[in-house]
Design a protein around this motif. Structure first.
Motif, PDB file in Angstrom:
ATOM      1  N   ARG A  49       0.819  -1.198   0.000  1.00  0.00           N
ATOM      2  CA  ARG A  49       0.000   0.000   0.000  1.00  0.00           C
ATOM      3  C   ARG A  49       0.861   1.259   0.000  1.00  0.00           C
ATOM      4  NH1 ARG A  49      -3.673   0.479   4.938  1.00  0.00           N
ATOM      5  NH2 ARG A  49      -4.110  -1.695   4.483  1.00  0.00           N
ATOM      6  N   GLY A  50       0.301   2.323  -0.568  1.00  0.00           N
ATOM      7  CA  GLY A  50       1.004   3.604  -0.571  1.00  0.00           C
ATOM      8  C   GLY A  50       0.124   4.637   0.090  1.00  0.00           C
ATOM      9  N   GLY A  51       0.382   5.920  -0.187  1.00  0.00           N
ATOM     10  CA  GLY A  51      -0.349   6.994   0.449  1.00  0.00           C
ATOM     11  C   GLY A  51      -1.846   6.945   0.157  1.00  0.00           C
ATOM     12  N   VAL A  69      -4.683  -6.189  -8.145  1.00  0.00           N
ATOM     13  CA  VAL A  69      -5.744  -5.188  -8.222  1.00  0.00           C
ATOM     14  C   VAL A  69      -5.341  -4.003  -7.350  1.00  0.00           C
ATOM     15  CG1 VAL A  69      -8.177  -4.694  -7.788  1.00  0.00           C
ATOM     16  CG2 VAL A  69      -7.477  -6.972  -8.550  1.00  0.00           C
ATOM     17  N   LYS A  70      -5.229  -2.854  -7.989  1.00  0.00           N
ATOM     18  CA  LYS A  70      -4.831  -1.667  -7.237  1.00  0.00           C
ATOM     19  C   LYS A  70      -6.057  -0.789  -7.031  1.00  0.00           C
ATOM     20  CE  LYS A  70      -1.491   2.097  -7.337  1.00  0.00           C
ATOM     21  NZ  LYS A  70      -0.222   2.534  -7.916  1.00  0.00           N
ATOM     22  N   PHE A  71      -6.334  -0.488  -5.786  1.00  0.00           N
ATOM     23  CA  PHE A  71      -7.415   0.451  -5.513  1.00  0.00           C
ATOM     24  C   PHE A  71      -6.806   1.839  -5.378  1.00  0.00           C
ATOM     25  CE2 PHE A  71      -9.409   3.125  -2.333  1.00  0.00           C
ATOM     26  CZ  PHE A  71     -10.594   3.390  -2.988  1.00  0.00           C
ATOM     27  N   MET A 121      -4.322  -5.592 -13.121  1.00  0.00           N
ATOM     28  CA  MET A 121      -3.084  -5.772 -13.906  1.00  0.00           C
ATOM     29  C   MET A 121      -2.638  -7.225 -13.872  1.00  0.00           C
ATOM     30  SD  MET A 121      -0.943  -2.869 -11.945  1.00  0.00           S
ATOM     31  CE  MET A 121      -1.837  -3.069 -10.439  1.00  0.00           C
ATOM     32  N   GLU A 122      -1.804  -7.603 -14.805  1.00  0.00           N
ATOM     33  CA  GLU A 122      -1.178  -8.923 -14.728  1.00  0.00           C
ATOM     34  C   GLU A 122      -0.318  -8.966 -13.462  1.00  0.00           C
ATOM     35  OE1 GLU A 122       2.177  -9.863 -17.292  1.00  0.00           O
ATOM     36  OE2 GLU A 122       2.543  -7.744 -17.626  1.00  0.00           O
ATOM     37  N   ARG A 123      -0.083 -10.165 -12.956  1.00  0.00           N
ATOM     38  CA  ARG A 123       0.789 -10.328 -11.783  1.00  0.00           C
ATOM     39  C   ARG A 123       1.732 -11.491 -12.058  1.00  0.00           C
ATOM     40  NH1 ARG A 123      -0.214 -13.629  -7.270  1.00  0.00           N
ATOM     41  NH2 ARG A 123      -2.418 -13.723  -7.778  1.00  0.00           N
ATOM     42  N   MET A 128       8.845 -10.963  -7.257  1.00  0.00           N
ATOM     43  CA  MET A 128       9.383 -10.256  -6.100  1.00  0.00           C
ATOM     44  C   MET A 128       9.737  -8.868  -6.598  1.00  0.00           C
ATOM     45  SD  MET A 128      12.786 -11.431  -4.074  1.00  0.00           S
ATOM     46  CE  MET A 128      12.585 -12.013  -2.429  1.00  0.00           C
ATOM     47  N   ASP A 129       9.525  -7.822  -5.825  1.00  0.00           N
ATOM     48  CA  ASP A 129       9.968  -6.526  -6.342  1.00  0.00           C
ATOM     49  C   ASP A 129      11.458  -6.330  -6.049  1.00  0.00           C
ATOM     50  OD1 ASP A 129      10.318  -4.996  -3.923  1.00  0.00           O
ATOM     51  OD2 ASP A 129       8.160  -4.718  -3.794  1.00  0.00           O
ATOM     52  N   MET A 130      12.044  -5.382  -6.751  1.00  0.00           N
ATOM     53  CA  MET A 130      13.503  -5.242  -6.706  1.00  0.00           C
ATOM     54  C   MET A 130      13.978  -4.785  -5.317  1.00  0.00           C
ATOM     55  SD  MET A 130      15.570  -3.497  -9.752  1.00  0.00           S
ATOM     56  CE  MET A 130      17.315  -3.190  -9.733  1.00  0.00           C
ATOM     57  N   ASP A 171      13.378   0.999  -6.832  1.00  0.00           N
ATOM     58  CA  ASP A 171      13.386  -0.463  -6.710  1.00  0.00           C
ATOM     59  C   ASP A 171      12.009  -1.048  -6.385  1.00  0.00           C
ATOM     60  OD1 ASP A 171      13.360   0.555  -4.138  1.00  0.00           O
ATOM     61  OD2 ASP A 171      15.222  -0.406  -3.487  1.00  0.00           O
ATOM     62  N   GLU A 172      11.208  -0.323  -5.603  1.00  0.00           N
ATOM     63  CA  GLU A 172       9.881  -0.839  -5.236  1.00  0.00           C
ATOM     64  C   GLU A 172       8.949  -0.940  -6.434  1.00  0.00           C
ATOM     65  OE1 GLU A 172       8.228   1.374  -1.689  1.00  0.00           O
ATOM     66  OE2 GLU A 172      10.211   2.272  -1.903  1.00  0.00           O
ATOM     67  N   ASN A 173       9.249  -0.181  -7.475  1.00  0.00           N
ATOM     68  CA  ASN A 173       8.357  -0.149  -8.634  1.00  0.00           C
ATOM     69  C   ASN A 173       8.823  -1.031  -9.792  1.00  0.00           C
ATOM     70  OD1 ASN A 173       6.504   1.426  -7.363  1.00  0.00           O
ATOM     71  ND2 ASN A 173       7.339   3.370  -8.087  1.00  0.00           N
ATOM     72  N   ILE A 174       9.723  -1.945  -9.480  1.00  0.00           N
ATOM     73  CA  ILE A 174      10.151  -2.937 -10.474  1.00  0.00           C
ATOM     74  C   ILE A 174       9.805  -4.316  -9.930  1.00  0.00           C
ATOM     75  CG2 ILE A 174      12.126  -3.897 -11.759  1.00  0.00           C
ATOM     76  CD1 ILE A 174      11.760  -0.894 -12.349  1.00  0.00           C
ATOM     77  N   ILE A 186       6.012  -1.003 -12.654  1.00  0.00           N
ATOM     78  CA  ILE A 186       4.655  -0.809 -12.117  1.00  0.00           C
ATOM     79  C   ILE A 186       4.502   0.609 -11.580  1.00  0.00           C
ATOM     80  CG2 ILE A 186       4.349  -3.247 -11.501  1.00  0.00           C
ATOM     81  CD1 ILE A 186       4.845  -2.276  -8.527  1.00  0.00           C
ATOM     82  N   ASP A 187       3.338   0.896 -11.061  1.00  0.00           N
ATOM     83  CA  ASP A 187       3.001   2.151 -10.377  1.00  0.00           C
ATOM     84  C   ASP A 187       3.209   3.395 -11.251  1.00  0.00           C
ATOM     85  OD1 ASP A 187       2.250   4.038  -8.647  1.00  0.00           O
ATOM     86  OD2 ASP A 187       3.849   3.729  -7.181  1.00  0.00           O
ATOM     87  N   PHE A 188       2.235   3.638 -12.100  1.00  0.00           N
ATOM     88  CA  PHE A 188       2.271   4.820 -12.969  1.00  0.00           C
ATOM     89  C   PHE A 188       1.495   5.976 -12.324  1.00  0.00           C
ATOM     90  CE2 PHE A 188       4.192   3.650 -17.147  1.00  0.00           C
ATOM     91  CZ  PHE A 188       4.660   2.401 -16.750  1.00  0.00           C
ATOM     92  N   VAL A 350       4.188  -0.312   5.113  1.00  0.00           N
ATOM     93  CA  VAL A 350       4.003   1.045   5.606  1.00  0.00           C
ATOM     94  C   VAL A 350       5.267   1.864   5.391  1.00  0.00           C
ATOM     95  CG1 VAL A 350       3.549   2.422   7.650  1.00  0.00           C
ATOM     96  CG2 VAL A 350       2.375   0.243   7.315  1.00  0.00           C
ATOM     97  N   LYS A 351       5.107   3.038   4.870  1.00  0.00           N
ATOM     98  CA  LYS A 351       6.239   3.932   4.670  1.00  0.00           C
ATOM     99  C   LYS A 351       6.504   4.663   5.971  1.00  0.00           C
ATOM    100  CE  LYS A 351       6.143   2.724   0.473  1.00  0.00           C
ATOM    101  NZ  LYS A 351       5.113   3.247  -0.361  1.00  0.00           N
ATOM    102  N   MET A 352       7.692   4.510   6.521  1.00  0.00           N
ATOM    103  CA  MET A 352       8.010   5.166   7.778  1.00  0.00           C
ATOM    104  C   MET A 352       8.541   6.566   7.506  1.00  0.00           C
ATOM    105  SD  MET A 352       7.260   2.838   9.852  1.00  0.00           S
ATOM    106  CE  MET A 352       7.988   3.357  11.390  1.00  0.00           C
ATOM    107  N   ALA A 381       8.631   7.628   1.364  1.00  0.00           N
ATOM    108  CA  ALA A 381       8.883   7.279  -0.028  1.00  0.00           C
ATOM    109  C   ALA A 381       8.387   8.309  -1.013  1.00  0.00           C
ATOM    110  CB  ALA A 381       8.267   5.939  -0.333  1.00  0.00           C
ATOM    111  N   LYS A 382       7.248   8.898  -0.748  1.00  0.00           N
ATOM    112  CA  LYS A 382       6.671   9.798  -1.741  1.00  0.00           C
ATOM    113  C   LYS A 382       7.012  11.245  -1.446  1.00  0.00           C
ATOM    114  CE  LYS A 382       3.959   7.181  -4.368  1.00  0.00           C
ATOM    115  NZ  LYS A 382       3.617   7.283  -5.750  1.00  0.00           N
ATOM    116  N   THR A 383       7.173  11.991  -2.509  1.00  0.00           N
ATOM    117  CA  THR A 383       7.514  13.400  -2.324  1.00  0.00           C
ATOM    118  C   THR A 383       6.297  14.289  -2.462  1.00  0.00           C
ATOM    119  OG1 THR A 383       7.957  13.499  -4.621  1.00  0.00           O
ATOM    120  CG2 THR A 383       9.838  13.246  -3.177  1.00  0.00           C
TER     121      THR A 383
END
Ligand SMILES: Nc1ncnc2c1ncn2[C@@H]1O[C@H](COP(=O)(O)OP(=O)(O)OP(=O)(O)O)[C@@H](O)[C@H]1O
Length: 455
Positions: A49-51, A69-71, A121-123, A128-130, A171-174, A186-188, A350-352, A381-383
């Motif tokens: 999960r992200g923000g 499935v991304k909500f 999306m395909e899975r 494993m992500d990078m 790396d999390e998006n590969i 992933i994650d556009f 969870v992003k700390m 993680a997110k700006t």
């Protein structure tokens, strides 16, 4: 209220709202869009999960195809676009534009619900992500890093040809297909249309962001992408990020070459330094990256490289990371009623909040040399909540760094970068000594065998 506190509050608010959606997904508030989704897919556990979004593991009922499935929460959508006259989040428009690119995760369909959108999306399975791959092995062997990086650069170039700029390369998006070694971008969610002129907005991950953004609040698309690829490459072969905050990003070039914490070939160092050139106009291009000897060199096949990954895994890292592999064991019964899950059992990514100063500027002492990595394992993680520093603040930083660079002794490591930390629920595991890649492959094979016997 300070920015970091505000950022934390907004994230907490968003996250508590997201948790309520479990009820929605179980039909309590079911809308037409979701009813259609339920008919075709079976939701399983949460992947991450992200923000403003959650990604679930699911299967397509018609053929048991593994899907993700991304909500995405409607309130978190910053950019909109159009597909056949229908207004949809830019994330979907960009994914649809890249539908034929091998290295981009394939968009299968999407559903609109009152609260937001469900992107199917395909899975790749097992995958494993990078981030997890690097974490499992401390750092990547150069053959493996080059094998993956070549695909990633080719994918970014193919996206650019479709006029798509991802803007959150990390790396999390590969996602890596562990059977074939293929990478999938992933994650556009931060992606936008690639243009020739500069951008003045940014929603990606700040530690992968180029200095021109922090210094001038603008950047050019491809040049910024090359910078992020440099950060990713450094991270892959070093096991840590090159910069700790905006101040490091903007001033590291004044302090000499970046330090390396493990033996890294001269060719890899050369490519990294070309990508992480402070001046965007002197940075190498995507084409030059692909022509670089480090990426062009012949490398062993994935079958050989995968065995190397396994032999590198220590039992402890294997235990820790086995749960991060998408193994798709059939927990469908227990996972169907997601709403019943206590929150503590949800596998969280969870992003700390980062423990360095959030703005990254204006701190009176620089602690490149006295950093305790244990104190800085976390990062935001997110700006999206980051306000660019003022030009006065940046002037102070640059002048402080110039003074420091004249005092700098080359024997001291100058940048101690952090590894991000993710919190995950620990899973009891009988087969904890198996290396993660091998275990995932075994489980994939046994699943395939089961399917064959069914036929
Ligand atoms: N199609 C997929 N196949 C396999 N795993 C996936 C897929 N999509 C997402 N994931 C996993 O879920 C995680 C979160 O996905 P994603 O980055 O799209 O979510 P997000 O909410 O945008 O997160 P962030 O806010 O960190 O960008 C990824 O790091 C990856 O491990």
């Amino acid at each position: 209220m300070g920015l970091p506190v505000l950022a934390k509050k907004v994230k907490k608010l968003a996250s508590s709202r997201i948790l309520n959606l479990k009820a929605l997904l179980n039909g309590e508030n079911s809308s037409r869009g979701f009813a259609k989704f339920r008919k075709n897919y079976k939701l399983k556990g949460e992947i991450g999960r992200g923000g403003f979004g959650i990604v679930y593991r699911a299967v397509r009922l018609s053929d048991e195809m593994p899907v993700a499935v991304k909500f995405i929460d409607r309130r978190g959508i910053k950019e909109w676009g159009k597909i056949s006259d229908e207004q949809v989040p830019m994330e979907i428009v960009m994914l649809a534009r890249c539908a034929k690119i091998e290295g981009v995760i394939r968009l299968l369909e999407w559903f609109q619900i009152p609260e937001g959108y469900l992107i199917v999306m395909e899975r790749p399975f097992p995958s494993m992500d990078m981030f997890d791959l690097i974490k499992a092995h401390g750092k990547l062997d150069e053959d493996i890093a080059a094998f993956l990086m070549r695909q990633i650069v080719e994918t970014i170039q193919a996206c650019a040809e479709k006029r798509v700029l991802h803007r959150d390369l990390k790396d999390e998006n590969i996602v890596i297909d562990l059977v074939t070694g293929e990478t999938k971008l992933i994650d556009f969610g931060a992606a936008t249309v690639l243009k020739k002129s500069h951008y003045t907005d940014f929603q990606g991950t700040r530690l992968y962001c180029p200095p021109e953004w922090f210094l001038h609040s603008l950047y050019l698309g491809k040049e910024a992408a090359v910078w992020s690829l440099g950060v990713l490459l450094y991270n892959s072969v070093n096991g840590r990020l090159p910069f700790r905050n905006e101040k490091d990003i903007c001033t590291a070039h004044l302090l000499g070459p970046l330090p390396f914490y493990s033996p890294v070939s001269a060719e890899a160092r050369d490519l990294i330094s070309r990508c992480l050139h402070f001046d965007p106009f002197s940075r190498c291009s995507l084409e030059e990256m692909l022509a670089h000897p480090w990426l062009r060199r012949d490398r062993p096949s994935w079958t050989t490289l995968a065995t190397r990954l396994d032999s590198l895994s220590s039992p402890s890292t294997a235990t820790e990371n086995k749960e991060n592999i998408d193994q798709d064991e059939d927990h469908s019964e227990e996972l169907e009623e997601i709403a019943d899950w206590p929150d503590t059992q949800v596998k969280e990514r969870v992003k700390m909040p980062e423990q360095t100063d959030e703005s990254g500027v204006g701190s009176s002492h620089d602690n490149h040399t006295d950093a305790h990595p244990s104190k800085r394992e976390c990062r935001t993680a997110k700006t999206s909540l980051l306000v660019p520093p003022s030009s006065q603040e940046m002037k102070e930083v640059v002048s402080a760094a110039k003074t420091k660079s004249s005092l700098h002794s080359s024997s001291q490591p100058i940048v101690v970068a952090l590894r991000p930390r993710r919190v995950r629920a620990a899973a009891p595991d009988a087969d904890s000594r198996s290396p993660p890649v091998l275990t995932a492959l075994r489980s994939a094979l046994s699943r395939e065998r089961k399917l064959l016997t069914k036929v």
